[in-house]
Each structure stands twice: as structure tokens, then as C-alpha cells.
Design a protein around this motif. Structure first.
Motif, mmCIF file in Angstrom:
data_model
loop_
_atom_site.group_PDB
_atom_site.id
_atom_site.type_symbol
_atom_site.label_atom_id
_atom_site.label_comp_id
_atom_site.label_asym_id
_atom_site.label_seq_id
_atom_site.Cartn_x
_atom_site.Cartn_y
_atom_site.Cartn_z
ATOM 1 N N PHE A 64 0.871 -1.328 0.161
ATOM 2 C CA PHE A 64 -0.003 0.001 -0.209
ATOM 3 C C PHE A 64 0.713 1.190 0.130
ATOM 4 O O PHE A 64 0.664 2.265 -0.741
ATOM 5 C CB PHE A 64 -0.851 -0.187 1.195
ATOM 6 N N ALA A 65 1.996 1.249 0.697
ATOM 7 C CA ALA A 65 2.702 2.446 0.894
ATOM 8 C C ALA A 65 3.657 2.493 -0.613
ATOM 9 O O ALA A 65 3.753 3.763 -1.139
ATOM 10 C CB ALA A 65 3.900 2.191 2.034
ATOM 11 N N TYR A 67 2.586 1.709 -3.464
ATOM 12 C CA TYR A 67 1.445 2.199 -4.495
ATOM 13 C C TYR A 67 1.427 3.710 -4.408
ATOM 14 O O TYR A 67 1.348 4.258 -5.428
ATOM 15 C CB TYR A 67 0.177 1.456 -4.376
ATOM 16 N N ASN A 68 1.398 4.111 -3.301
ATOM 17 C CA ASN A 68 1.394 5.616 -2.974
ATOM 18 C C ASN A 68 2.576 6.159 -3.487
ATOM 19 O O ASN A 68 2.468 7.553 -3.971
ATOM 20 C CB ASN A 68 1.106 5.921 -1.429
ATOM 21 N N VAL A 71 2.129 6.469 -6.852
ATOM 22 C CA VAL A 71 1.084 7.376 -7.448
ATOM 23 C C VAL A 71 1.890 8.976 -7.382
ATOM 24 O O VAL A 71 1.596 9.517 -8.309
ATOM 25 C CB VAL A 71 -0.130 7.462 -6.452
ATOM 26 N N ALA A 72 2.462 9.191 -6.457
ATOM 27 C CA ALA A 72 3.378 10.407 -6.459
ATOM 28 C C ALA A 72 4.436 10.495 -7.390
ATOM 29 O O ALA A 72 4.329 11.763 -7.997
ATOM 30 C CB ALA A 72 3.871 10.569 -5.111
ATOM 31 N N LEU A 79 3.167 15.682 -4.087
ATOM 32 C CA LEU A 79 2.668 14.854 -2.861
ATOM 33 C C LEU A 79 1.395 15.528 -2.395
ATOM 34 O O LEU A 79 1.478 16.793 -1.982
ATOM 35 C CB LEU A 79 3.773 14.631 -1.577
ATOM 36 N N SER A 80 0.260 14.984 -2.299
ATOM 37 C CA SER A 80 -0.903 15.344 -1.558
ATOM 38 C C SER A 80 -0.535 14.888 -0.405
ATOM 39 O O SER A 80 -0.090 14.019 0.212
ATOM 40 C CB SER A 80 -2.199 14.836 -2.341
ATOM 41 N N THR A 83 -1.546 11.233 0.126
ATOM 42 C CA THR A 83 -0.703 10.372 -0.230
ATOM 43 C C THR A 83 0.692 10.216 0.729
ATOM 44 O O THR A 83 1.290 9.077 0.884
ATOM 45 C CB THR A 83 -0.080 10.902 -1.644
ATOM 46 N N ASN A 86 -0.515 8.149 3.621
ATOM 47 C CA ASN A 86 -0.498 6.620 3.283
ATOM 48 C C ASN A 86 0.827 6.021 3.152
ATOM 49 O O ASN A 86 1.043 4.800 3.658
ATOM 50 C CB ASN A 86 -1.411 6.488 1.953
ATOM 51 N N MET A 87 1.625 6.926 2.747
ATOM 52 C CA MET A 87 3.229 6.366 2.640
ATOM 53 C C MET A 87 3.723 6.069 4.121
ATOM 54 O O MET A 87 4.311 5.166 4.296
ATOM 55 C CB MET A 87 4.050 7.245 1.987
ATOM 56 N N ASP A 152 -4.132 -0.324 -4.586
ATOM 57 C CA ASP A 152 -4.184 0.052 -3.042
ATOM 58 C C ASP A 152 -5.240 -0.494 -2.369
ATOM 59 O O ASP A 152 -5.289 -1.147 -1.121
ATOM 60 C CB ASP A 152 -4.118 1.447 -3.133
#
Length: 183
Positions: A64-65, A67-68, A71-72, A79-80, A83, A86-87, A152
């Protein structure tokens, strides 16, 4: 009158009789006194199962981390807030589960119950905490989790399944104690 045979000395207060071990001291034959009762340990098969399942849950959190992170990277490094959360939370949660799994593999009762607590906490956090923090409706959160449409959501759904199973196995391991030697 005949002399009487010699009589043994009466017991002296605070000193053991000949041939009897001293209370709390070494036995006359060279032993170390009474052995302490072995400490209870978690049930071995259940502890191993709980440890393996928690390692699988930790792997899902790392997935999951990562994946983020991807995404970034696709968003040109922008980076939102979610995100980053989540990381960081995925990585920290995975490390915590691995440490608790180590104590579970060692069959330590407090480690087993700690693993149980973390697994339950992660499941509740995903179902209840995250919707409260981000304002997501509960139905949307459940739909996202078990839709298996994104990588995710698949990782989080599998983490929930492994965490629930690890919590059950950890509860069994902590409840059914063993008093024998280490394996």
C-alpha cells in the motif's frame, strides 16, 4: 550400667538437618535448590500462525505504501496530504507489525497480546478511523476496500483479512499457554 549410645544433636534453629536441603540454598548433593517454575509461554503452533499472518499483513501495508509512492511519481513528484499520510502510516504500521511478530515468534505472552491489539486497531482504523478523518461515507469506504479494482484497495482488503486472522490466532496463542521448554 551401660553407657547409652551417642544421640544425634538436636536440630539447631536456622540450620538445616544433615541430608536435608537448606531452604532457598544449595542442596547438599551439589544442586542449586528448588528450580523455579517455568514461565508460561504462548502456544507454539498458534503463535507461529499469528506471526506468519501478521507478516503477510505487514507485506500488504508495504504494498500500500509503495503504491502511493508510485502514485506520487506519476504526478511528477507532487505529494498530496493523503498520499504522504498513506506512505508514512503504511511504513510505520508495517514495522510495528514486524516487531510484534518477532515477539510472537518468541512466544512471549505480552508480545502476542500486543500483536492482537495492533491487528484489531488496524482493522478498526481502516473501517472507522479513516472515514472519520477524511469525511468519507462508511459505505464508500467499504465499497473501495472490497472492490479490488485498484492495487491499493486490494492491498488494504488483504491486510484486513490477514489482520483479522492474525488477531484470532494471537488470541488463541495468548490464551492457550504452554509451560514446557522452548522449541
Amino acid at each position: 550400667m551401660q553407657p547409652s549410645p551417642p544421640q544425634p544433636n538436636p536440630p539447631q534453629p536456622g540450620f538445616p538437618q544433615y541430608g536435608q536441603p537448606a531452604p532457598g540454598g544449595p542442596a547438599p548433593w551439589g544442586g542449586a535448590g528448588q528450580a523455579a517454575a517455568p514461565k508460561p509461554r504462548a502456544n507454539a503452533p498458534a503463535a507461529v500462525i499469528a506471526g506468519v499472518l501478521s507478516l503477510l499483513a505487514a507485506a500488504m501495508l508495504v504494498w500500500f505504501a509503495l503504491y502511493n509512492v508510485f502514485v506520487a511519481a506519476e504526478a511528477n513528484g507532487a505529494l498530496s496530504g493523503i498520499t504522504v499520510q498513506n506512505m508514512v502510516s503504511g511504513t510505520i504500521s508495517a514495522v510495528v507489525l514486524v516487531v510484534a511478530a518477532g515477539f510472537t515468534f518468541a512466544r512471549r505472552i505480552p508480545g502476542v497480546w500486543t500483536l492482537f491489539g495492533f491487528c484489531v486497531f488496524y482493522v478498526v482504523a481502516v473501517f472507522v478511523g479513516m472515514p472519520l478523518v477524511w469525511g468519507t461515507p462508511f459505505g464508500s469506504q467499504v465499497k473501495w476496500l472490497f472492490s479490488f479494482d485498484d492495487s491499493d484497495s486490494t492491498a488494504m482488503a488483504l491486510m484486513i483479512v490477514f489482520s483479522v486472522l492474525a488477531a484470532v490466532a494471537a488470541a488463541i496463542a495468548g490464551s492457550v499457554k504452554s509451560y514446557g521448554k522452548k522449541i
